[in-house]
Design an enzyme around this catalytic site. Structure first.
Site, PDB file in Angstrom:
ATOM      1  N   HIS A   1       3.728  -0.305   7.650  1.00 50.81           N
ATOM      2  CA  HIS A   1       3.534  -1.415   6.722  1.00 50.81           C
ATOM      3  C   HIS A   1       2.495  -2.409   7.232  1.00 50.81           C
ATOM      4  O   HIS A   1       2.293  -2.547   8.441  1.00 50.81           O
ATOM      5  CB  HIS A   1       4.852  -2.162   6.503  1.00 50.81           C
ATOM      6  CG  HIS A   1       5.717  -1.568   5.446  1.00 50.81           C
ATOM      7  ND1 HIS A   1       6.496  -2.332   4.602  1.00 50.81           N
ATOM      8  CD2 HIS A   1       5.916  -0.281   5.067  1.00 50.81           C
ATOM      9  CE1 HIS A   1       7.143  -1.545   3.760  1.00 50.81           C
ATOM     10  NE2 HIS A   1       6.820  -0.297   4.031  1.00 50.81           N
TER      11      HIS A   1
ATOM     12  N   GLU B   1       3.165   1.399  -1.522  1.00 43.97           N
ATOM     13  CA  GLU B   1       3.714   0.187  -2.124  1.00 43.97           C
ATOM     14  C   GLU B   1       2.608  -0.856  -2.236  1.00 43.97           C
ATOM     15  O   GLU B   1       1.800  -1.026  -1.319  1.00 43.97           O
ATOM     16  CB  GLU B   1       4.837  -0.388  -1.257  1.00 43.97           C
ATOM     17  CG  GLU B   1       6.058   0.491  -1.110  1.00 43.97           C
ATOM     18  CD  GLU B   1       7.070  -0.153  -0.177  1.00 43.97           C
ATOM     19  OE1 GLU B   1       7.641  -1.191  -0.553  1.00 43.97           O
ATOM     20  OE2 GLU B   1       7.275   0.368   0.930  1.00 43.97           O
TER      21      GLU B   1
END
Length: 323
Positions: free
Chosen positions: A38, A107
Site C-alpha cells: 500500500h 484500490e
C-alpha cells in the site's frame, strides 16, 4: 494439508518492525508470510505504509524457510507491469525461489497518487489481464515488445531471472476475476471464505491449484481491549472490497466506517484469546477449499505482536494443525 501464514501488515507497522515480525513468525512455525503493498493505510490510526518490496527484500534475506508473497500488488497504475516483473524476479532470486507474486486490480486508495484517474472495475480487470501477460513474457528473460490496449513495453528484458520464475496468484471477488485467475494464475487469492469463488476458479481452469485466504484476528488476554483495538484499526474491513476499492483516502474510509460498532467488529473478527474461535473462523476457509490461510494480528507494535507469536507457537498453531 492446509498451510498457515502470517501477514506483514505494512499499514500498521514500520519497516524494521515488520522484518523483526517476519523472523519471529518463521521461528514460531508459520509456513508462509504475505505482505500487503500500500501507499496509504486505510485509516489514519494505522499510521504506516512503508514500501512493501524493499521490506520483502529485507525479509527474504532475514528468513530461511517461509514462503513469501505479495497480498497483493496492483501492476497497472502506480507500478507499470514491467517494473513489477523486475521486482518479482529479483525477489525470487534473493529468496531462493520462495516468492509468489500475488496480483490484484488495486484500490483507488493507493493508485490515485500518480494522478492517472481510477478506471471502472471492468477496465481494471482488463488492465490486470494484460499486465499478467507482460510479466510472464518478461519472466522468460527474452526481449519483449508489447503494444496493447493499456500498456506498451519497448525493448524490455530482465537480465536477472530465476531459473524457475515466480508463480503468480490473482485476487478474486466475483465471476470476472475468478475467470481471469482460472485462465492465467497459478493460485487464487481471496479474503472471503466463499466456496463459490473456488468453484468459478475451477470452471475457468484453476482446478487443483492453491487457494490462499486471509483472516484478521485481534489476539489479547483482555478481550475488551482486543475489541477496542480491532475497532480502532480494522473497522474499515466491514465495507467489503467492492466499496473499499473505490474510496480515495483515509477520510473516506473513516466516514464509510463511522457507523460500524464495536459489536459489529466483535461479530466478524475473532477477538481475545479463545483458540476455538479462531479455529472455527479458519475452518470456514478450509471447508470452502482453501489450501492456505494467512492470519492478520491486528496491532502494529511489539507489545501487540510478541504475545501473539508466543500464543501461536504454544496454542494456536497446534490447534490449527489438527484441522
Amino acid at each position: 494439508m492446509t498451510k498457515f501464514g502470517y501477514t506483514l501488515m505494512t499499514e500498521q507497522s514500520d519497516p524494521k518492525s515488520l522484518v523483526e515480525f517476519a523472523v519471529q513468525a518463521e521461528q514460531v512455525g508459520f509456513d508462509f508470510e504475505v505482505s500487503s503493498d500500500h501507499y496509504f493505510p486505510w485509516l489514519d490510526s494505522m499510521g504506516h505504509a512503508p514500501n512493501a518490496w524493499v521490506t520483502l527484500g529485507a525479509v527474504a534475506h532475514a528468513t530461511e524457510r517461509v514462503e513469501l508473497m505479495t497480498y497483493v500488488t496492483c501492476p497497472t497504475i502506480r507500478y507499470h507491469p514491467a517494473v513489477v516483473a523486475q521486482q518479482a524476479a529479483t525477489l525470487g532470486l534473493i529468496s531462493d525461489g520462495r516468492f509468489l507474486l500475488g496480483l490484484g486490480s488495486g484500490e483507488n486508495l493507493n493508485e490515485h497518487v500518480v494522478g492517472r484517474g481510477w478506471p471502472a472495475a471492468a477496465v481494471r480487470t482488463e488492465m490486470l489481464s494484460e499486465s499478467v501477460d507482460i510479466i510472464r513474457k518478461l519472466f522468460t528473460g527474452e526481449y519483449v515488445e508489447h503494444k496493447g490496449e493499456h500498456f506498451r513495453v519497448v525493448g524490455g528484458k530482465l537480465w536477472d531471472v530465476p531459473a524457475t520464475p515466480p508463480q503468480i496468484g490473482i485476487a478474486v471477488s466475483g465471476p470476472l476475476s475468478c475467470m481471469l485467475a482460472g485462465e492465467k494464475a497459478d493460485a487464487m487469492i481471496a479474503v472471503e471464505p466463499k466456496a463459490s469463488l473456488g468453484e468459478q476458479f475451477d470452471e475457468a481452469g484453476g482446478r487443483g491449484k492453491p487457494r490462499i485466504g486471509q483472516l484478521p484476528i485481534s489476539y489479547g488476554t483482555d478481550r475488551d481491549a482486543a475489541i477496542d483495538r480491532a475497532h480502532d484499526l480494522f473497522r474499515w474491513f466491514g465495507g467489503g472490497w467492492k466499496v473499499n476499492a473505490d474510496l480515495p483516502g483515509t477520510a473516506g474510509f473513516d466516514a464509510a466506517s463511522q457507523f460500524v460498532t464495536k459489536d459489529d467488529v466483535a461479530d466478524s473478527i475473532p477477538c481475545g484469546s479463545d483458540v476455538g474461535a479462531v479455529v472455527e473462523a479458519v475452518r470456514a476457509f478450509t471447508d470452502a477449499g482453501f489450501t492456505h490461510v494467512a492470519l492478520v494480528q491486528i496491532g502494529g507494535t511489539h507489545e501487540q505482536q510478541d504475545p501473539f507469536f508466543e500464543w501461536s507457537q504454544h496454542e494456536l498453531l497446534p490447534a490449527l494443525r489438527e484441522l
